[in-house]
Design a protein around this motif. Structure first.
Motif, PDB file in Angstrom:
ATOM      1  N   GLU A 243     -31.644 -12.838 -44.265  1.00  0.00           N
ATOM      2  CA  GLU A 243     -31.533 -12.897 -42.812  1.00  0.00           C
ATOM      3  C   GLU A 243     -32.518 -13.834 -42.127  1.00  0.00           C
ATOM      4  OE1 GLU A 243     -33.717  -9.274 -40.753  1.00  0.00           O
ATOM      5  OE2 GLU A 243     -32.364  -8.593 -42.322  1.00  0.00           O
ATOM      6  N   LEU A 244     -33.570 -14.232 -42.810  1.00  0.00           N
ATOM      7  CA  LEU A 244     -34.553 -15.128 -42.200  1.00  0.00           C
ATOM      8  C   LEU A 244     -34.520 -16.551 -42.753  1.00  0.00           C
ATOM      9  CD1 LEU A 244     -37.624 -12.735 -41.901  1.00  0.00           C
ATOM     10  CD2 LEU A 244     -35.965 -13.372 -40.145  1.00  0.00           C
ATOM     11  N   TRP A 245     -33.676 -16.805 -43.756  1.00  0.00           N
ATOM     12  CA  TRP A 245     -33.609 -18.129 -44.370  1.00  0.00           C
ATOM     13  C   TRP A 245     -33.213 -19.164 -43.346  1.00  0.00           C
ATOM     14  CZ3 TRP A 245     -35.109 -19.735 -49.074  1.00  0.00           C
ATOM     15  CH2 TRP A 245     -34.769 -21.035 -49.432  1.00  0.00           C
ATOM     16  N   PRO A 246     -33.807 -20.318 -43.303  1.00  0.00           N
ATOM     17  CA  PRO A 246     -34.885 -20.825 -44.145  1.00  0.00           C
ATOM     18  C   PRO A 246     -36.274 -20.618 -43.528  1.00  0.00           C
ATOM     19  CG  PRO A 246     -34.054 -22.632 -42.850  1.00  0.00           C
ATOM     20  CD  PRO A 246     -33.270 -21.387 -42.450  1.00  0.00           C
ATOM     21  N   ASP A 247     -36.355 -19.783 -42.512  1.00  0.00           N
ATOM     22  CA  ASP A 247     -37.619 -19.571 -41.817  1.00  0.00           C
ATOM     23  C   ASP A 247     -38.592 -18.751 -42.660  1.00  0.00           C
ATOM     24  OD1 ASP A 247     -36.637 -20.916 -39.584  1.00  0.00           O
ATOM     25  OD2 ASP A 247     -35.809 -19.085 -38.730  1.00  0.00           O
ATOM     26  N   PRO A 248     -39.882 -18.850 -42.338  1.00  0.00           N
ATOM     27  CA  PRO A 248     -40.865 -18.002 -43.015  1.00  0.00           C
ATOM     28  C   PRO A 248     -40.674 -16.535 -42.650  1.00  0.00           C
ATOM     29  CG  PRO A 248     -41.945 -19.637 -41.580  1.00  0.00           C
ATOM     30  CD  PRO A 248     -40.479 -19.752 -41.379  1.00  0.00           C
ATOM     31  N   ILE A 249     -41.154 -15.652 -43.490  1.00  0.00           N
ATOM     32  CA  ILE A 249     -41.025 -14.214 -43.239  1.00  0.00           C
ATOM     33  C   ILE A 249     -42.233 -13.646 -42.525  1.00  0.00           C
ATOM     34  CG2 ILE A 249     -39.496 -13.851 -45.191  1.00  0.00           C
ATOM     35  CD1 ILE A 249     -41.930 -12.781 -46.727  1.00  0.00           C
ATOM     36  N   TRP A 250     -43.332 -14.393 -42.504  1.00  0.00           N
ATOM     37  CA  TRP A 250     -44.607 -13.901 -41.993  1.00  0.00           C
ATOM     38  C   TRP A 250     -44.515 -13.523 -40.528  1.00  0.00           C
ATOM     39  CZ3 TRP A 250     -45.921 -13.547 -46.629  1.00  0.00           C
ATOM     40  CH2 TRP A 250     -45.716 -14.580 -47.526  1.00  0.00           C
ATOM     41  N   GLY A 251     -44.945 -12.316 -40.232  1.00  0.00           N
ATOM     42  CA  GLY A 251     -44.999 -11.855 -38.860  1.00  0.00           C
ATOM     43  C   GLY A 251     -43.648 -11.601 -38.222  1.00  0.00           C
ATOM     44  N   ARG A 252     -42.614 -11.520 -39.011  1.00  0.00           N
ATOM     45  CA  ARG A 252     -41.273 -11.278 -38.490  1.00  0.00           C
ATOM     46  C   ARG A 252     -40.965  -9.796 -38.647  1.00  0.00           C
ATOM     47  NH1 ARG A 252     -38.363 -16.208 -38.497  1.00  0.00           N
ATOM     48  NH2 ARG A 252     -36.808 -15.062 -37.304  1.00  0.00           N
ATOM     49  N   GLY A 253     -40.822  -9.115 -37.538  1.00  0.00           N
ATOM     50  CA  GLY A 253     -40.571  -7.676 -37.549  1.00  0.00           C
ATOM     51  C   GLY A 253     -39.241  -7.327 -38.180  1.00  0.00           C
ATOM     52  N   GLY A 254     -38.920  -6.071 -38.062  1.00  0.00           N
ATOM     53  CA  GLY A 254     -37.633  -5.618 -38.570  1.00  0.00           C
ATOM     54  C   GLY A 254     -37.635  -5.229 -40.026  1.00  0.00           C
ATOM     55  N   ALA A 255     -38.788  -4.874 -40.564  1.00  0.00           N
ATOM     56  CA  ALA A 255     -38.836  -4.434 -41.955  1.00  0.00           C
ATOM     57  C   ALA A 255     -37.865  -3.276 -42.158  1.00  0.00           C
ATOM     58  CB  ALA A 255     -40.255  -4.002 -42.333  1.00  0.00           C
ATOM     59  N   VAL A 256     -37.222  -3.275 -43.303  1.00  0.00           N
ATOM     60  CA  VAL A 256     -36.284  -2.216 -43.671  1.00  0.00           C
ATOM     61  C   VAL A 256     -36.902  -1.440 -44.833  1.00  0.00           C
ATOM     62  CG1 VAL A 256     -33.970  -1.702 -44.539  1.00  0.00           C
ATOM     63  CG2 VAL A 256     -34.328  -3.631 -42.953  1.00  0.00           C
ATOM     64  N   PRO A 257     -37.505  -0.268 -44.565  1.00  0.00           N
ATOM     65  CA  PRO A 257     -38.138   0.500 -45.643  1.00  0.00           C
ATOM     66  C   PRO A 257     -37.138   0.841 -46.749  1.00  0.00           C
ATOM     67  CG  PRO A 257     -38.736   1.386 -43.501  1.00  0.00           C
ATOM     68  CD  PRO A 257     -37.638   0.382 -43.267  1.00  0.00           C
ATOM     69  N   TYR A 258     -37.636   0.919 -47.962  1.00  0.00           N
ATOM     70  CA  TYR A 258     -36.794   1.206 -49.122  1.00  0.00           C
ATOM     71  C   TYR A 258     -36.145   2.582 -49.065  1.00  0.00           C
ATOM     72  CZ  TYR A 258     -38.173  -2.777 -52.047  1.00  0.00           C
ATOM     73  OH  TYR A 258     -38.355  -4.022 -52.578  1.00  0.00           O
ATOM     74  N   GLY A 259     -36.827   3.581 -48.563  1.00  0.00           N
ATOM     75  CA  GLY A 259     -36.389   4.963 -48.743  1.00  0.00           C
ATOM     76  C   GLY A 259     -37.057   5.487 -50.001  1.00  0.00           C
ATOM     77  N   ALA A 260     -37.308   6.782 -50.038  1.00  0.00           N
ATOM     78  CA  ALA A 260     -38.141   7.378 -51.085  1.00  0.00           C
ATOM     79  C   ALA A 260     -37.651   7.088 -52.503  1.00  0.00           C
ATOM     80  CB  ALA A 260     -38.260   8.884 -50.864  1.00  0.00           C
ATOM     81  N   SER A 261     -36.374   7.305 -52.785  1.00  0.00           N
ATOM     82  CA  SER A 261     -35.904   7.134 -54.163  1.00  0.00           C
ATOM     83  C   SER A 261     -35.859   5.664 -54.562  1.00  0.00           C
ATOM     84  CB  SER A 261     -34.543   7.798 -54.368  1.00  0.00           C
ATOM     85  OG  SER A 261     -33.569   7.200 -53.537  1.00  0.00           O
ATOM     86  N   ALA A 262     -35.433   4.795 -53.660  1.00  0.00           N
ATOM     87  CA  ALA A 262     -35.396   3.364 -53.965  1.00  0.00           C
ATOM     88  C   ALA A 262     -36.805   2.810 -54.135  1.00  0.00           C
ATOM     89  CB  ALA A 262     -34.651   2.605 -52.877  1.00  0.00           C
ATOM     90  N   LEU A 263     -37.743   3.296 -53.331  1.00  0.00           N
ATOM     91  CA  LEU A 263     -39.132   2.858 -53.447  1.00  0.00           C
ATOM     92  C   LEU A 263     -39.697   3.266 -54.805  1.00  0.00           C
ATOM     93  CD1 LEU A 263     -41.509   1.485 -51.954  1.00  0.00           C
ATOM     94  CD2 LEU A 263     -42.154   3.757 -51.147  1.00  0.00           C
ATOM     95  N   GLN A 264     -39.456   4.504 -55.204  1.00  0.00           N
ATOM     96  CA  GLN A 264     -39.945   4.971 -56.498  1.00  0.00           C
ATOM     97  C   GLN A 264     -39.317   4.190 -57.643  1.00  0.00           C
ATOM     98  OE1 GLN A 264     -42.565   6.940 -57.160  1.00  0.00           O
ATOM     99  NE2 GLN A 264     -42.211   6.203 -59.230  1.00  0.00           N
ATOM    100  N   ALA A 265     -38.039   3.873 -57.532  1.00  0.00           N
ATOM    101  CA  ALA A 265     -37.372   3.077 -58.575  1.00  0.00           C
ATOM    102  C   ALA A 265     -37.978   1.680 -58.655  1.00  0.00           C
ATOM    103  CB  ALA A 265     -35.874   2.993 -58.289  1.00  0.00           C
ATOM    104  N   ALA A 266     -38.273   1.067 -57.518  1.00  0.00           N
ATOM    105  CA  ALA A 266     -38.874  -0.262 -57.503  1.00  0.00           C
ATOM    106  C   ALA A 266     -40.273  -0.221 -58.105  1.00  0.00           C
ATOM    107  CB  ALA A 266     -38.911  -0.814 -56.077  1.00  0.00           C
ATOM    108  N   VAL A 267     -41.059   0.775 -57.742  1.00  0.00           N
ATOM    109  CA  VAL A 267     -42.412   0.920 -58.290  1.00  0.00           C
ATOM    110  C   VAL A 267     -42.337   1.090 -59.807  1.00  0.00           C
ATOM    111  CG1 VAL A 267     -44.389   2.494 -58.391  1.00  0.00           C
ATOM    112  CG2 VAL A 267     -43.498   1.759 -56.167  1.00  0.00           C
ATOM    113  N   SER A 268     -41.437   1.918 -60.280  1.00  0.00           N
ATOM    114  CA  SER A 268     -41.284   2.135 -61.728  1.00  0.00           C
ATOM    115  C   SER A 268     -40.880   0.845 -62.432  1.00  0.00           C
ATOM    116  CB  SER A 268     -40.241   3.215 -62.003  1.00  0.00           C
ATOM    117  OG  SER A 268     -40.695   4.452 -61.517  1.00  0.00           O
ATOM    118  N   ARG A 269     -39.983   0.088 -61.841  1.00  0.00           N
ATOM    119  CA  ARG A 269     -39.533  -1.168 -62.445  1.00  0.00           C
ATOM    120  C   ARG A 269     -40.699  -2.151 -62.572  1.00  0.00           C
ATOM    121  NH1 ARG A 269     -34.825  -2.658 -63.678  1.00  0.00           N
ATOM    122  NH2 ARG A 269     -33.806  -1.161 -62.322  1.00  0.00           N
TER     123      ARG A 269
END
Length: 142
Positions: A109-135
């Protein structure tokens, strides 16, 4: 590692600790839009890469490459392989030395612009976050 190290508390607002590598604390940015790791060398008082010893600089580069591999693995697992890996040590908001390793796609959604300081973060959610951390922990013997 040095017992006096502490990550700036500002990192807690948008990222989670995944693990420690030989030099850096590895954090996952909690923004599912981008596979994104932050490496923070576990030495107190660092602001610039030049503050590291030559051996630590070499280790940082190895850990950046390792983080890139983990970012690519996260992206593949999400079915959205990385097309470009961005690596940056900005420090404009948080002066403590840290390096961002971010996977980008031409259709994000931000291509080709930089991501720095651009709001709208979409949190992973608990299970997806844990899966990403495990990976990440499993990547290259994380």
């Amino acid at each position: 590692m040095n017992a006096a190290f502490q990550a700036d508390l500002a990192f807690d607002a948008g990222s989670v600790v995944v693990c420690d590598w030989p030099l850096c604390q590895v954090r996952l940015q909690d923004d599912a839009r981008f596979p994104w790791l932050i490496l923070i060398p576990r030495r107190p008082g660092l602001h610039e890469i030049e503050d590291l010893t030559p051996a630590e600089r070499a280790e940082l580069m190895e850990e950046i490459v390792r983080a890139g591999e983990a970012v690519r693995a996260l992206a593949v697992a999400a079915g959205r392989p990385v097309q470009k890996l961005n690596v940056a040590a900005l420090g404009n908001v948080t002066a403590q030395l840290h390096v961002h390793v971010v996977g980008r796609r031409h259709d994000d959604e931000l291509w080709p612009d930089p991501i720095w300081g651009r709001g709208g973060a979409v949190p992973y959610g608990a299970s997806a976050l844990q899966a990403a951390v495990s990976r990440i922990r499993l990547s290259r013997d994380g």
